[in-house]
Design a protein around this motif. Sequence first.
Motif, PDB file in Angstrom:
ATOM      1  N   LYS B 243     -10.614 -12.732   2.182  1.00 20.73           N
ATOM      2  CA  LYS B 243      -9.703 -12.444   0.953  1.00 20.73           C
ATOM      3  C   LYS B 243      -9.891 -11.240   0.315  1.00 20.73           C
ATOM      4  O   LYS B 243      -9.044 -10.405  -0.121  1.00 20.73           O
ATOM      5  N   TYR B 244     -11.278 -10.701  -0.215  1.00 20.13           N
ATOM      6  CA  TYR B 244     -11.452  -9.867  -0.822  1.00 20.13           C
ATOM      7  C   TYR B 244     -12.012  -8.527  -0.224  1.00 20.13           C
ATOM      8  O   TYR B 244     -11.106  -7.470  -0.149  1.00 20.13           O
ATOM      9  N   ARG B 247      -9.781  -7.296   2.822  1.00 21.13           N
ATOM     10  CA  ARG B 247      -8.435  -6.626   2.364  1.00 21.13           C
ATOM     11  C   ARG B 247      -8.734  -5.163   2.017  1.00 21.13           C
ATOM     12  O   ARG B 247      -7.688  -4.467   2.280  1.00 21.13           O
ATOM     13  N   MET B 248      -9.568  -5.018   0.997  1.00 23.77           N
ATOM     14  CA  MET B 248      -9.744  -3.510   0.572  1.00 23.77           C
ATOM     15  C   MET B 248     -10.102  -2.436   1.617  1.00 23.77           C
ATOM     16  O   MET B 248      -9.775  -1.410   1.555  1.00 23.77           O
ATOM     17  N   PRO B 323      -1.188  -2.774  -4.634  1.00 27.18           N
ATOM     18  CA  PRO B 323      -0.594  -2.696  -5.652  1.00 27.18           C
ATOM     19  C   PRO B 323      -0.749  -1.376  -6.455  1.00 27.18           C
ATOM     20  O   PRO B 323       0.142  -0.942  -6.950  1.00 27.18           O
ATOM     21  N   ARG B 324      -1.792  -0.891  -6.435  1.00 31.89           N
ATOM     22  CA  ARG B 324      -2.199   0.282  -7.065  1.00 31.89           C
ATOM     23  C   ARG B 324      -1.619   1.309  -6.745  1.00 31.89           C
ATOM     24  O   ARG B 324      -1.133   2.335  -7.577  1.00 31.89           O
ATOM     25  N   ARG B 326       1.387   1.179  -5.175  1.00 35.31           N
ATOM     26  CA  ARG B 326       2.765   0.961  -5.627  1.00 35.31           C
ATOM     27  C   ARG B 326       2.974   1.244  -7.046  1.00 35.31           C
ATOM     28  O   ARG B 326       3.822   2.027  -7.156  1.00 35.31           O
ATOM     29  N   HIS B 327       2.006   0.976  -7.735  1.00 33.85           N
ATOM     30  CA  HIS B 327       2.141   1.130  -9.335  1.00 33.85           C
ATOM     31  C   HIS B 327       2.181   2.622  -9.728  1.00 33.85           C
ATOM     32  O   HIS B 327       2.824   3.156 -10.723  1.00 33.85           O
TER      33      HIS B 327
END
Lengths: 356, 333
Positions: B243-244, B247-248, B323-324, B326-327
């Motif tokens: 999961k962590y 993913r990165m 998300p980083r 994206r934002h």
Amino acid sequence: MDTDSDVLLEVKGLRTRFRTDDADVTAVNGANLRLRRGRTLCVVGESGCGKSVTARSILRLIDPPGRIVDGEILLRRDGSDGRPAETIDLAALKPTGRRIREIRGRDIAMIFQEPMASLSLVHRVGNQIGEAIRVHNPMPRRQARQRVLELLDQVEIPNPERTIDAYPFQLSGGMRQRVMIAMALSCSPRLLIADEPTTALDVTTQAQIMDLLVGLQHQQDMALMFITHDMGVVAEMADDVAVMYLGHVVEKGPVDTIFHDPKHPYTRALLDSIPRIGGARRERLSTIRGTVPAPADQPSGCVFRDRCDFVMPGRCDRIVPPPIDLGPERHVRCLLHGGAEPEAEVTTSQEAADAG
Amino acid sequence: MWAFVTRRLLYMIPTLFVISLVSFAIIQLPPGNFINTFVAELRAQGQGVDNAQVRALEERYGLDDPFLVQYGKWISGILLHGDFGQSFQYQRPVSDLIWDRIGLTLVLAVCTTLLSWAIAFPIGVYSAVRQHSVGDYVFTFIGFIGLATPNFMLALIFVWISFRYMGESVGGIVSPEYADAAWNLGKVLDVVSNLWIPVLIIGTAGTATLIRVLRANLLDELRKPYVTTARAKGLPEWRVILKYPVRMALSPFISTIGWILPTLIGGEVMVSIVVSLETTGPLLLDALSSQDMYLAGSFILILATLTVIGTLLSDLLLALWDPRIRHAQTAKG
């Protein structure tokens, strides 16, 4: 004198070692600690004294090549939640096994120094806290979300409805640490280990986070192990204090005795290096001579002797100071206070602790 | 997010314009043109060529016009009528020649990407989580061999093995008996059975690279504090890792979509020649060496466009993934 049932967690003779190709470093060398229900133990010392490694050893979170080579970590569980009352030696569990995983987050939770690096930046706050709840108490997502909102409210995050769907990089340092605290409290642990939780924050935020922690601790009646290098924080929070130096607990006792009657030269030196308001104006702030030696080259005898103002040549470099009992829950490891006999070297800390 | 997508789409217009200009300029760069080469070839074979005839040909194809005029005719033909010009060599419209090959190249690209991912993901994760284990060393060894072996060499070995031991001739994507048949299950199965060899050959180097990248990235991530936090919650180890940190560490996988096409085209030419695949590579090489300018130019243009689209896709996927990104993009747009 405390009754035995007060003790929630007891660390006995803990030795944690990091073995690499070119060095064999004993980061924690025979540490003894006692954590009592609902009380705060502050572990103090300079950087590199083994405070964090001690804390991580308790939860078995030491990354290879580090491992616990000796000692016991006894967790006393009372028989709540339909589980039997039992004493578990955490040091004997498999670090990736099911038993330690049941304890992590549920009996003992932990918060870390850098709230930015300690949260995943690509998962939403609600996801990360909700996961902590659901791993120990399986429940529908909906219900977990409701619980996360309560927790966010409890750690005084304004507007939980918005924060729950935010990513950690959208929050300030203080807010992130509140999220970490909410996550740690999600399963109402009996012990919270806080590893320098305010070091990375600005002073105002530090004070808020500490107030929050103290408030929550009283509310939930949990024990708190607070790791810090800041004696000011110790004065404010601690019930008991353990001073660590180079992997050894050199002095421990109730907070008043440590502040008013420090016995170990290292404790005294730490206290002298706190700036005082209203002190003599021209007085220079005293510092401790030298720096902490690399754990790989520990001095023989007393580990602090190279930096000690009261060093006794011929004794301090030959004899490892045993723990000397100075009263209830009060110990010091310094030859100035006794234990001069060479055979004292073989006295284990456990015997001394039992004697007290 | 939509602002980001729109902006990225708008950025594509100038990029594509410059690409078209450059690809047209490149195919004009070598001295001479198709007619010179053609005449030279004829003369070498001892045939006389009339100068007037040459002049007529040059006029017909507009080869005497200035660069910009030629470019203008070419690009407006493409944009307005989908007309990529004539191939000199084949005496047929370029668009008749290329689409099948580009289709096949794309199929090959997609299959190769999927295969590389499927192989590289578990091995990369395993190698990082069990760093310095026997398995890690074995995979690292195989990975380096995969990186170091030239693809055409592997292709030759495969051709030999399949001919010698399986009695199958490797060559082409569609076996002769299906060549003119309509598409049916048999033909699809036939294509699949022929496709796996080139896919495997072309995928080896890319897969080895991906394994190395994933392993290195994951090793960095595994020691980060957020992994300890996840462990401290009491999550099972495999869930913590998948999961962590994984993913990165996966972002480079997504970026591969952007660069798989150019690598593939560069890397597959020799493989395609060896196992005689009708992909773009061999025809492009042929067109370049005979200075069949409209054919070569159209190939370069279309492949470059596909690469730009691939990059766009990988950027959009990365924005969805992280998300980083994206934002940051939303904040800008």
